[in-house]
Design a protein around this motif. Structure first.
Motif, PDB file in Angstrom:
ATOM      1  N   GLU A 107      13.987  12.158  -3.620  1.00  0.00           N
ATOM      2  CA  GLU A 107      14.927  11.222  -3.261  1.00  0.00           C
ATOM      3  C   GLU A 107      14.641  12.478  -2.449  1.00  0.00           C
ATOM      4  O   GLU A 107      14.710  12.086  -0.664  1.00  0.00           O
ATOM      5  N   GLY A 108      15.570  13.754  -1.687  1.00  0.00           N
ATOM      6  CA  GLY A 108      15.986  14.400  -0.917  1.00  0.00           C
ATOM      7  C   GLY A 108      14.897  15.095  -0.489  1.00  0.00           C
ATOM      8  O   GLY A 108      14.365  14.782   0.573  1.00  0.00           O
ATOM      9  N   GLN A 109      13.935  15.523  -0.635  1.00  0.00           N
ATOM     10  CA  GLN A 109      12.503  15.465  -0.305  1.00  0.00           C
ATOM     11  C   GLN A 109      11.303  14.781  -0.088  1.00  0.00           C
ATOM     12  O   GLN A 109      10.456  15.227   1.095  1.00  0.00           O
ATOM     13  N   GLY A 110      11.226  12.947  -0.395  1.00  0.00           N
ATOM     14  CA  GLY A 110      11.012  12.103   0.381  1.00  0.00           C
ATOM     15  C   GLY A 110       9.585  12.547  -0.218  1.00  0.00           C
ATOM     16  O   GLY A 110       8.643  12.331  -0.472  1.00  0.00           O
ATOM     17  N   VAL A 111       9.855  12.554  -1.780  1.00  0.00           N
ATOM     18  CA  VAL A 111       8.503  13.141  -2.763  1.00  0.00           C
ATOM     19  C   VAL A 111       8.588  11.726  -3.344  1.00  0.00           C
ATOM     20  O   VAL A 111       9.328  11.003  -4.063  1.00  0.00           O
ATOM     21  N   PRO A 112       6.963  10.698  -3.058  1.00  0.00           N
ATOM     22  CA  PRO A 112       6.882   9.817  -4.584  1.00  0.00           C
ATOM     23  C   PRO A 112       7.033  10.011  -5.780  1.00  0.00           C
ATOM     24  O   PRO A 112       6.256  11.168  -6.119  1.00  0.00           O
ATOM     25  N   PRO A 113       7.934   9.712  -6.538  1.00  0.00           N
ATOM     26  CA  PRO A 113       7.989   9.801  -7.959  1.00  0.00           C
ATOM     27  C   PRO A 113       6.972   9.767  -8.691  1.00  0.00           C
ATOM     28  O   PRO A 113       5.773   8.633  -8.410  1.00  0.00           O
ATOM     29  N   VAL A 114       7.470   9.560  -9.425  1.00  0.00           N
ATOM     30  CA  VAL A 114       5.641   9.765 -10.196  1.00  0.00           C
ATOM     31  C   VAL A 114       5.771   9.073 -11.801  1.00  0.00           C
ATOM     32  O   VAL A 114       7.020   8.519 -11.380  1.00  0.00           O
ATOM     33  N   PRO A 115       4.941   8.579 -12.377  1.00  0.00           N
ATOM     34  CA  PRO A 115       6.043   7.328 -13.898  1.00  0.00           C
ATOM     35  C   PRO A 115       6.969   8.112 -14.570  1.00  0.00           C
ATOM     36  O   PRO A 115       6.557   9.019 -14.842  1.00  0.00           O
ATOM     37  N   VAL A 116       7.457   7.253 -15.114  1.00  0.00           N
ATOM     38  CA  VAL A 116       8.616   7.869 -15.829  1.00  0.00           C
ATOM     39  C   VAL A 116       9.078   6.243 -15.729  1.00  0.00           C
ATOM     40  O   VAL A 116       9.386   5.801 -16.215  1.00  0.00           O
ATOM     41  N   LEU A 117       9.533   6.951 -17.802  1.00  0.00           N
ATOM     42  CA  LEU A 117       9.516   5.616 -19.053  1.00  0.00           C
ATOM     43  C   LEU A 117      10.939   6.480 -19.901  1.00  0.00           C
ATOM     44  O   LEU A 117      11.368   7.565 -19.668  1.00  0.00           O
ATOM     45  N   SER A 118      11.514   5.522 -19.608  1.00  0.00           N
ATOM     46  CA  SER A 118      13.402   5.701 -20.409  1.00  0.00           C
ATOM     47  C   SER A 118      12.858   6.162 -21.386  1.00  0.00           C
ATOM     48  O   SER A 118      11.909   5.268 -22.314  1.00  0.00           O
ATOM     49  N   ALA A 119      13.726   6.601 -22.655  1.00  0.00           N
ATOM     50  CA  ALA A 119      13.805   7.205 -23.790  1.00  0.00           C
ATOM     51  C   ALA A 119      15.085   7.211 -24.486  1.00  0.00           C
ATOM     52  O   ALA A 119      16.342   7.190 -23.488  1.00  0.00           O
ATOM     53  N   ALA A 120      15.778   6.823 -25.386  1.00  0.00           N
ATOM     54  CA  ALA A 120      17.332   6.881 -25.650  1.00  0.00           C
ATOM     55  C   ALA A 120      17.508   8.197 -26.053  1.00  0.00           C
ATOM     56  O   ALA A 120      18.634   8.568 -25.392  1.00  0.00           O
ATOM     57  N   ALA A 121      16.856   9.356 -25.745  1.00  0.00           N
ATOM     58  CA  ALA A 121      17.029  10.829 -26.241  1.00  0.00           C
ATOM     59  C   ALA A 121      16.838  11.519 -24.413  1.00  0.00           C
ATOM     60  O   ALA A 121      16.567  13.107 -24.632  1.00  0.00           O
ATOM     61  N   GLY A 122      16.196  10.773 -23.682  1.00  0.00           N
ATOM     62  CA  GLY A 122      15.849  11.180 -22.587  1.00  0.00           C
ATOM     63  C   GLY A 122      15.052   9.915 -21.475  1.00  0.00           C
ATOM     64  O   GLY A 122      15.332   9.175 -21.793  1.00  0.00           O
ATOM     65  N   VAL A 123      13.846  10.956 -21.197  1.00  0.00           N
ATOM     66  CA  VAL A 123      13.485   9.918 -20.209  1.00  0.00           C
ATOM     67  C   VAL A 123      11.556  11.335 -20.035  1.00  0.00           C
ATOM     68  O   VAL A 123      11.866  12.027 -21.071  1.00  0.00           O
ATOM     69  N   LEU A 124      10.489  10.501 -20.286  1.00  0.00           N
ATOM     70  CA  LEU A 124       9.616  10.850 -20.856  1.00  0.00           C
ATOM     71  C   LEU A 124       8.929  10.545 -18.821  1.00  0.00           C
ATOM     72  O   LEU A 124       8.796   9.774 -18.354  1.00  0.00           O
ATOM     73  N   SER A 172       7.392  21.735 -13.826  1.00  0.00           N
ATOM     74  CA  SER A 172       9.542  23.087 -14.526  1.00  0.00           C
ATOM     75  C   SER A 172       9.604  23.048 -12.568  1.00  0.00           C
ATOM     76  O   SER A 172      10.491  23.719 -12.603  1.00  0.00           O
ATOM     77  N   ARG A 173       8.614  23.414 -12.370  1.00  0.00           N
ATOM     78  CA  ARG A 173       9.254  24.073 -10.174  1.00  0.00           C
ATOM     79  C   ARG A 173       9.777  23.579  -9.555  1.00  0.00           C
ATOM     80  O   ARG A 173      11.083  23.407  -9.196  1.00  0.00           O
ATOM     81  N   TRP A 174      10.134  21.876 -10.379  1.00  0.00           N
ATOM     82  CA  TRP A 174      11.064  20.864  -9.555  1.00  0.00           C
ATOM     83  C   TRP A 174      11.956  21.240 -10.160  1.00  0.00           C
ATOM     84  O   TRP A 174      12.983  20.605  -9.553  1.00  0.00           O
ATOM     85  N   LEU A 175      12.102  21.459 -11.452  1.00  0.00           N
ATOM     86  CA  LEU A 175      13.342  21.791 -12.140  1.00  0.00           C
ATOM     87  C   LEU A 175      14.174  23.136 -11.956  1.00  0.00           C
ATOM     88  O   LEU A 175      15.330  22.457 -11.622  1.00  0.00           O
ATOM     89  N   ALA A 176      13.303  23.725 -11.345  1.00  0.00           N
ATOM     90  CA  ALA A 176      13.669  25.334 -11.043  1.00  0.00           C
ATOM     91  C   ALA A 176      14.413  25.169  -9.833  1.00  0.00           C
ATOM     92  O   ALA A 176      15.748  25.393  -9.691  1.00  0.00           O
ATOM     93  N   ASP A 177      13.552  23.834  -9.134  1.00  0.00           N
ATOM     94  CA  ASP A 177      14.805  23.743  -7.385  1.00  0.00           C
ATOM     95  C   ASP A 177      15.675  22.805  -7.626  1.00  0.00           C
ATOM     96  O   ASP A 177      16.262  23.329  -6.028  1.00  0.00           O
ATOM     97  N   THR A 178      16.247  22.729  -8.850  1.00  0.00           N
ATOM     98  CA  THR A 178      17.453  21.560  -8.186  1.00  0.00           C
ATOM     99  C   THR A 178      18.619  21.856  -9.206  1.00  0.00           C
ATOM    100  O   THR A 178      18.141  23.305 -10.031  1.00  0.00           O
ATOM    101  N   PRO A 179      19.891  21.853  -8.518  1.00  0.00           N
ATOM    102  CA  PRO A 179      21.006  22.337  -9.206  1.00  0.00           C
ATOM    103  C   PRO A 179      21.837  22.516 -10.595  1.00  0.00           C
ATOM    104  O   PRO A 179      20.719  20.816 -11.200  1.00  0.00           O
ATOM    105  N   GLY A 180      21.507  23.097 -11.103  1.00  0.00           N
ATOM    106  CA  GLY A 180      22.510  23.311 -12.464  1.00  0.00           C
ATOM    107  C   GLY A 180      21.098  23.604 -13.680  1.00  0.00           C
ATOM    108  O   GLY A 180      19.698  23.808 -12.736  1.00  0.00           O
TER     109      GLY A 180
END
Length: 208
Positions: A107-124, A172-180
């Motif tokens: 949302e912050g970078q204006g990147v169109p999101p890729v397919p994401v599926l919900s899961a009880a233990a996280g998201v896919l 992995s790079r996307w996640l590395a670029d996020t806080p936390g």
């Protein structure tokens, strides 16, 4: 703080879903389905009723031909939608927290999101297959177990985002670029490992 996850997509029939996935270039096969006595496969000890391919030669039946799929679902309208992994796409499980971070980043970078599926233990998160990917399978929505639970698309696949899936390295790079601290489940083994993780989620936490 409000969740950044999008509203879940409306439910469609298995045939509608199968035709849609095929139109996005994802190979599809008919799967088992839930019956009054358990699973259509006939195995009374089936651990995943309605959530697996039919037989051991299911890979020979995968297709993106929507006319062929229409005929198959006319014959078995309740069949679950099985897609082959490792040929066009892979699936990487991430935690709910990292899923939130990804949506904030997109949302912050204006990147169109890729397919994401919900899961009880996280998201896919769906990524493109690579040369070391191993062939596997997964069941995509709509699919119901005996209790009516089902996984849902947070970001549905479209013909547009199916053509621009990220690599696992980009994820992995996307996640590395996020806080936390990143909490991605490492799946260096490709589709086989991803499939095992998905099946583990179904058995232990139930995909929803």
């Amino acid at each position: 703080m409000n969740s950044r996850f999008p509203t879940r997509a409306a439910r469609v029939t298995p045939l509608e879903a199968a035709r849609h996935y095929a139109s996005c270039g994802w190979p599809v096969a008919t799967g088992a389905y839930v019956t009054e006595t358990g699973c259509s496969c006939g195995d009374v000890w089936c651990g995943e009723p309605g959530r697996h391919p039919i037989g051991t030669t299911w890979r020979d039946t995968v297709t993106t031909d929507v006319q062929v799929l229409s005929i198959r679902w006319v014959l078995t309208p309740r069949a679950s939608v099985v897609v082959e992994t490792g040929t066009v796409f892979d699936v990487v499980p991430v935690s709910h927290a990292d899923g939130e971070l990804l949506f904030r980043l997109w949302e912050g970078q204006g990147v169109p999101p890729v397919p994401v599926l919900s899961a009880a233990a996280g998201v896919l998160v769906f990524t493109c297959a690579h040369r070391d990917s191993e062939s596997g399978w997964m069941v995509l929505p709509p699919v119901c177990d005996s209790k009516g639970a089902d996984p849902s698309w947070l970001v549905p696949v479209t013909s547009a985002n199916a053509c621009r899936l990220p690599t696992a390295a980009q994820l992995s790079r996307w996640l590395a670029d996020t806080p936390g601290r990143a909490r991605t489940c490492g799946l260096a083994g490709g589709s086989a490992a991803a499939g095992a993780a998905v099946r583990s989620m179904r058995c232990r936490g139930r995909l929803r």
